[in-house]
Design an enzyme around this catalytic site. Structure first.
Site, PDB file in Angstrom:
ATOM      1  N   ARG A  92       0.758  -1.068   0.049  1.00  0.00           N
ATOM      2  CA  ARG A  92      -0.026  -0.061   0.016  1.00  0.00           C
ATOM      3  C   ARG A  92       0.794   1.247   0.114  1.00  0.00           C
ATOM      4  NH1 ARG A  92      -3.116  -3.546   3.281  1.00  0.00           N
ATOM      5  NH2 ARG A  92      -1.945  -2.631   5.352  1.00  0.00           N
ATOM      6  N   ASP A 109       0.813 -19.563   1.455  1.00  0.00           N
ATOM      7  CA  ASP A 109      -0.225 -19.781   2.579  1.00  0.00           C
ATOM      8  C   ASP A 109      -0.270 -21.298   2.727  1.00  0.00           C
ATOM      9  OD1 ASP A 109      -0.483 -17.207   3.113  1.00  0.00           O
ATOM     10  OD2 ASP A 109      -2.458 -17.012   2.327  1.00  0.00           O
TER      11      ASP A 109
END
Length: 242
Positions: A92, A109
């Site tokens: 971001r 993950d």
């Protein structure tokens, strides 16, 4: 470079995000933003943080759990879990996101999940000496991978797979890690807590099975509806051409 939204952050619920409610996330975002900015100034990429975080989770799970050191293993895993928040924060701040970043997050993950439940299985196959719980741990590992695959595969063939499963990745990991950490307190003399992990594994196994069934049924229904709509459109097109 990718979509304007933060694809990396929205790709899938990570264990770090799952373990923090929205207020805690806001707090840790403020705390970790300076650290994320420091890494950016040092030329560290979000992908590097993702890789290091996964390596830490894998090490915590496969070094400590097979020896029955559930408390310290969970502490190590939890520390590295914050990489889930740091890499998204960095993306971001850099004002960019990428499909590659989202893909890398989702892929790693699965690696982290496999290490955690693999660590449980190794403990019960070894000094834990419980073949049933070893099998349950392996089932949790395998079912978690298949649950994720069913959604990804359904979406890849154009189906929405619009179902919220009973026990998805976030729930699997939070239940398992919290139970493992508490069960590890048995080594410090806390009585009775050693049963929390077996109970959690059975809950995760049953919930994962239900979730898998939910997703398969949903994909079957959506597939039938899509094929029926395609046939209807084809019939209408044929009539219009006559």
């Amino acid at each position: 470079m990718g979509q304007p939204a933060a694809i990396r952050a929205a790709a899938s619920p990570t264990v770090g995000k799952a373990m923090l409610n929205k207020y805690a996330r806001a707090f840790f975002t403020r705390v970790l933003t300076p650290f994320a900015a420091f890494l950016i100034r040092r030329g560290v990429s979000p992908d590097t943080v993702t890789l290091l975080g996964t390596a830490g989770v894998v090490a915590g799970a496969l070094v400590f759990y097979p020896r029955g050191e559930f408390f310290w293993g969970t502490i190590v895993i939890t520390l590295f879990v914050f990489s889930d928040l740091v890499d998204g924060n960095m993306a971001r701040q850099l004002g960019r996101s990428s499909r590659w970043g989202a893909f890398l997050d989702s892929t790693l993950d699965r690696v982290a999940d496999g290490a955690i439940f693999g660590g449980f299985a190794l403990w019960y196959a070894g000094n834990g000496d419980n073949d049933v719980l070893c099998a349950v741990s392996i089932f949790c590992l395998a079912s978690g991978q298949v649950v994720s695959y069913t959604k990804a595969r359904g979406e890849s063939i154009g189906l929405p797979v619009a179902v919220n499963g009973l026990v998805e990745r976030a729930e699997r990991l939070v239940i398992s890690l919290v139970a493992a950490g508490l069960a590890g307190l048995h080594a410090f003399g806390v009585p009775g807590v050693q049963w929390l992990l077996p109970i959690a594994l059975w809950i995760v196994a049953a919930g994962s099975l239900v979730t898998l069934i939910q997703r398969v049924v949903t994909v079957r229904r959506e597939s039938a509806e899509a094929e029926a709509a395609a046939r209807e459109n084809a019939a209408q097109g044929s009539e219009a051409g006559q």
